[in-house]
Design an enzyme around this catalytic site. Structure first.
Site, PDB file in Angstrom:
ATOM      1  N   GLU A   1     -12.734  -2.176  12.055  1.00  0.00           N
ATOM      2  CA  GLU A   1     -12.681  -1.452  10.782  1.00  0.00           C
ATOM      3  C   GLU A   1     -13.777  -1.908   9.827  1.00  0.00           C
ATOM      4  O   GLU A   1     -14.445  -1.088   9.199  1.00  0.00           O
ATOM      5  CB  GLU A   1     -11.302  -1.661  10.140  1.00  0.00           C
ATOM      6  CG  GLU A   1     -11.195  -1.063   8.756  1.00  0.00           C
ATOM      7  CD  GLU A   1      -9.830  -1.277   8.107  1.00  0.00           C
ATOM      8  OE1 GLU A   1      -8.937  -1.862   8.750  1.00  0.00           O
ATOM      9  OE2 GLU A   1      -9.671  -0.847   6.949  1.00  0.00           O
TER      10      GLU A   1
ATOM     11  N   ASP B   1      -8.225  -8.935   4.093  1.00  0.00           N
ATOM     12  CA  ASP B   1      -8.011  -7.831   5.026  1.00  0.00           C
ATOM     13  C   ASP B   1      -9.087  -7.761   6.097  1.00  0.00           C
ATOM     14  O   ASP B   1     -10.003  -6.944   5.979  1.00  0.00           O
ATOM     15  CB  ASP B   1      -7.992  -6.499   4.234  1.00  0.00           C
ATOM     16  CG  ASP B   1      -7.515  -5.359   5.089  1.00  0.00           C
ATOM     17  OD1 ASP B   1      -7.071  -5.621   6.207  1.00  0.00           O
ATOM     18  OD2 ASP B   1      -7.583  -4.208   4.620  1.00  0.00           O
TER      19      ASP B   1
ATOM     20  N   GLU C   1       0.821  -1.212   0.000  1.00  0.00           N
ATOM     21  CA  GLU C   1       0.000   0.000   0.000  1.00  0.00           C
ATOM     22  C   GLU C   1       0.861   1.270   0.000  1.00  0.00           C
ATOM     23  O   GLU C   1       0.617   2.208   0.746  1.00  0.00           O
ATOM     24  CB  GLU C   1      -0.953  -0.005   1.200  1.00  0.00           C
ATOM     25  CG  GLU C   1      -1.888  -1.201   1.180  1.00  0.00           C
ATOM     26  CD  GLU C   1      -2.925  -1.196   2.295  1.00  0.00           C
ATOM     27  OE1 GLU C   1      -2.633  -0.691   3.385  1.00  0.00           O
ATOM     28  OE2 GLU C   1      -4.030  -1.716   2.066  1.00  0.00           O
TER      29      GLU C   1
HETATM   30  C1  BDP Z   1      -6.135  -2.183   6.188  1.00  0.00           C
HETATM   31  C2  BDP Z   1      -6.424  -0.780   6.561  1.00  0.00           C
HETATM   32  C3  BDP Z   1      -5.273   0.146   6.394  1.00  0.00           C
HETATM   33  C4  BDP Z   1      -4.019  -0.451   7.001  1.00  0.00           C
HETATM   34  C5  BDP Z   1      -3.775  -1.797   6.367  1.00  0.00           C
HETATM   35  C6  BDP Z   1      -2.634  -2.567   7.001  1.00  0.00           C
HETATM   36  O1  BDP Z   1      -7.527  -0.346   5.806  1.00  0.00           O
HETATM   37  O2  BDP Z   1      -5.608   1.364   6.983  1.00  0.00           O
HETATM   38  O3  BDP Z   1      -2.936   0.371   6.834  1.00  0.00           O
HETATM   39  O4  BDP Z   1      -4.881  -2.621   6.548  1.00  0.00           O
HETATM   40  O5  BDP Z   1      -2.918  -3.524   7.711  1.00  0.00           O
HETATM   41  O6  BDP Z   1      -7.038  -2.968   6.903  1.00  0.00           O
HETATM   42  O7  BDP Z   1      -1.481  -2.241   6.794  1.00  0.00           O
END
Ligand code: BDP
Length: 717
Positions: free
Chosen positions: A411, A383, A309
């Site tokens: 989340e 996720d 990401e």
């Molecule tokens: C996702 C989230 C994000 C996190 C990412 C992570 O949306 O904000 O940075 O995982 O785990 O669930 O790195």
């Protein structure tokens, strides 16, 4: 009314009102007066005659807790004895300190409990009887004392019963996703509790209460900062601040970890590169790490998110994850530090099914990581979805230390407005059979190191804590923090037992309260899955903030859109991950891959995760898939209404402030569950072109309206 009587009445009223208005700050450590006279007759003498074998900061922490507890439970402070035999009934110490008193057999039994274990029970000496709480280290005694206080609060303390326990996992860790400006990524309970601006000068008493809460459930490690890391946390100024927290946490057995931004050598080190094989980069990390240890001699180590990401990582320099992780691990090694490297990696440049990318990256590197590296793997491959099949990396790599990453903050599970008890979901994951490396292997047995012999074991949870007075936003969010600690301590614990413990500590021991709240908690996760993502649907939440439904979300990178995951079309719905589709199923053990590749055999809860299924496909209850989806969404809403009714029936039994807080949030949850159902069913109907079953509450509203809803200020982004 004469004056003294009037004043007494007023005081009584004030006391009653304040004691009724429970704001939740004290969590599960809100010791209540002991009303059971028999229990009181067992506890009171012990608290009146306590002897500590020696002194150290952890024993001071225990005294602090005993003082708080005794004042609340008995209305008076405990009395500490100076002599271990005179005026003494309760002994607290370590195995070594008590070695003169314990038989060899007792000593070896306690020794076998390992560094954090404890034993409590009765000891007879020269015709006298003593109750003892013993650890191999002071922190074991601390855990034993918390367990003892817990048993008093839940009315189960029996002096005659010996009890021993020890954690099955070595590192039981909270991951805070807290930014240095106090915003919290995916935080729904206010701001970060770390007040970096006022540290190191001002020390918020909350830090100690935080440490107490964690220690009481066995959490022994915390990573303070967001995995999307800011390199500034590694500067000397911040180290002075972190040191203050580490000093507060140490007596409670808690080690501090920090997130390390891979590009820190450039950002704060003035280098041109962060290449892990560059000698200057290595020297930077070594020096930085040595400096941290000069402030915090028991610093735990680093947690790293790299090449995911948009976060920097070794790939920028043509290096792999092992090369990146090992370089940092080398810097930590001389100090006994641990490097936790996350497996949550996927790249927008790679159009392979996101589900498969972590295995593709880490599989070939198995065995190449240093001994002080742990690969932290989320419970599922996508996720933290409301329900995910287990991550295929579990069991696929066997020569590398692996650890679990759960998400406590909700989340994708209704954030802080939905009551969702997460222990059943974690239990489901922990008990899942991976069939690798042996036919009996489960995720729990891998995590406990039973399969590979790994010594460094880890379960981490992304924290749901913030500055809200009750810490977690929703009162029931506390139960998830509690459950996480308990399951990290012992992954074989049943959710039902954990729920019971928490309910007794939070609402008292009345059987009616216990059974009704337990029912609400144990059904809440399935309800949420039903009204959000039934039958294996996933990642259909609102864009970016992930609040509410967004199955229509399009645009930008494919794997950040909803249709990428649900793949609805005129023929059917679901992501084909069989060998005809992305092939992700083949990353599991052959036993799993084979059973799950048949849409009739796969557990129905994962159906649409792995299969694209026609709308008229017959599901297990005889309905068509389309009707089945509709029934699940409808059932989810009805479950929430049932939770509301059950809660309403407890009005006279629950503290009014807590009752009303949960009542209001359950109303919000009902509205949100209806919103999910209506929006998703109306949207999917545009593909299925079928009517809704007549016996469900007909989804109302207009799809365009649901699509138009915007939440620019949703928390946690
Ligand atoms: C996702 C989230 C994000 C996190 C990412 C992570 O949306 O904000 O940075 O995982 O785990 O669930 O790195």
């Amino acid at each position: 009314m004469n004056k003294p009587i009037y004043l007494t009445a007023l005081l009584w009223l004030c006391f009653t009102v304040t004691s009724l208005a429970n704001d939740g700050y004290k969590l599960w450590l809100d010791y209540r007066p002991i009303s059971n006279s028999q229990l009181k007759s067992h506890v009171e003498p012990l608290l009146n005659e306590i002897y500590f074998y020696g002194d150290n900061p952890t024993y001071q922490a225990i005294k602090n807790e005993l003082n708080l507890a005794s004042q609340k439970m008995l209305g008076k402070v405990p009395i500490y004895s100076k002599d271990r035999l005179q005026n003494t009934k309760l002994w607290i110490g370590t195995r070594e300190q008590l070695s003169q008193t314990l038989s060899l057999d007792q000593q070896s039994k306690i020794k076998a409990l390992g560094e954090d274990g404890y034993w409590r029970g009765n000891i007879e000496l020269d015709g006298k009887s003593f109750y003892a709480i013993i650890g191999n280290q002071p922190v074991g005694a601390l855990y034993g004392v918390y367990n003892w206080l817990n048993s008093i609060q839940s009315n189960t303390f029996d002096k005659t019963i010996e009890l021993a326990d020890n954690p099955k996992i070595k590192i039981r860790m909270l991951n805070h996703w807290d930014n240095l400006d106090r915003t919290v990524e995916r935080g729904y309970a206010g701001f970060s509790i770390w007040d970096w601006h006022k540290l190191p000068g001002y020390v918020d008493p909350r830090y100690t209460d935080y440490a107490r809460a964690n220690a009481s459930i066995g959490i022994n490690a915390v990573s303070l900062t967001n995995v999307n890391a800011n390199a500034l946390i590694l500067t000397t100024d911040f180290m002075k601040k972190v040191k203050v927290l580490a000093d507060i946490f140490r007596p409670y057995g808690i080690k501090v970890y920090l997130t390390a931004r891979f590009s820190a050598p450039i950002q704060i080190g003035g280098l041109k590169t962060a290449d892990p094989l560059d000698p200057e980069v290595k020297a930077f990390w070594k020096k930085k790490t040595d400096e941290i240890y000069s402030f915090i001699p028991d610093f735990g180590g680093f947690l790293v998110k790299a090449n995911s990401e948009g976060q920097p990582g070794p790939h920028e320099y043509g290096r792999n994850h092992a090369e990146g992780a090992n370089m940092l691990a080398e810097a930590l090694e001389p100090h006994g530090g641990v490097l936790i490297w996350r497996a949550f990696v996927y790249s927008h440049e790679d159009d392979v099914d996101r589900h498969m990318q972590a295995n593709n990256e880490f599989g070939p590197l198995d065995g190449q990581f240093k001994d002080n590296v742990i690969i932290q793997i989320k419970n599922g491959a996508i996720d933290f979805q409301p329900r995910e099949p287990v991550h295929p990396l579990y069991g696929a790599i066997t020569k590398t230390n692996v650890g679990m990453e759960f998400q406590i903050t909700q989340e994708y599970l209704g954030q802080a407005t939905n009551l969702v008890f997460l222990a059943p979901m974690w239990e489901e994951v922990l008990k899942t059979k991976t069939f690798r490396p042996t036919p009996t292997t489960t995720v729990a047995s891998i995590l406990e190191g039973k399969e590979s012999g790994q010594k460094l074991t880890l379960i981490a949870g992304v924290s749901n804590i913030g500055t809200d007075q009750n810490w977690t936003g929703h009162l029931f969010g506390q139960s998830n923090w509690y459950a996480f600690g308990r399951q990290a301590w012992d992954p074989s614990l049943e959710s039902k037992q954990i729920a019971e413990e928490w309910i007794k500590l939070t609402f008292g021991t009345k059987p009616e309260v216990l059974s009704k709240v337990e029912e609400i908690m144990l059904e809440s996760h399935e309800a949420a899955v039903d009204y959000m993502t039934p039958l294996g649907l996933h990642h259909i939440m609102g864009r970016s903030h992930h609040y509410g439904p967004g199955p229509w979300v399009m645009g930008g990178r494919a794997d950040w859109t909803a249709p990428y995951y649900h793949q609805a079309d005129s023929l059917g719905i679901g992501f084909d991950r069989t060998s005809n589709g992305s092939g992700a199923l083949e990353q599991y053990a052959p036993e799993v891959a084979k059973a799950w590749s048949d849409p009739h055999e796969i557990p129905e809860k994962y159906l649409l995760w792995f299969h694209h299924v026609p709308w008229d496909f017959e599901i297990k209850d005889g309905n068509t898939l389309w009707d089945g989806i509709a029934y699940h969404y409808d059932r989810g809403v009805k479950e929430v209404r049932k939770m509301q009714q059950t809660w309403a029936s407890l009005e006279s039994e629950i503290d009014p402030a807590q009752f009303d807080h949960v009542r209001q949030l359950l109303e919000v949850q009902e509205t949100e569950a209806e919103w999910w159902r209506n929006a998703c069913l109306l949207y999917f109907q545009t593909f299925s072109k079928r009517p809704f079953p007549a016996d469900i509450e007909q989804p109302e509203g207009d799809l365009e309206y649901y699509k138009s809803l915007m939440f620019p200020n949703a928390p946690g982004i």
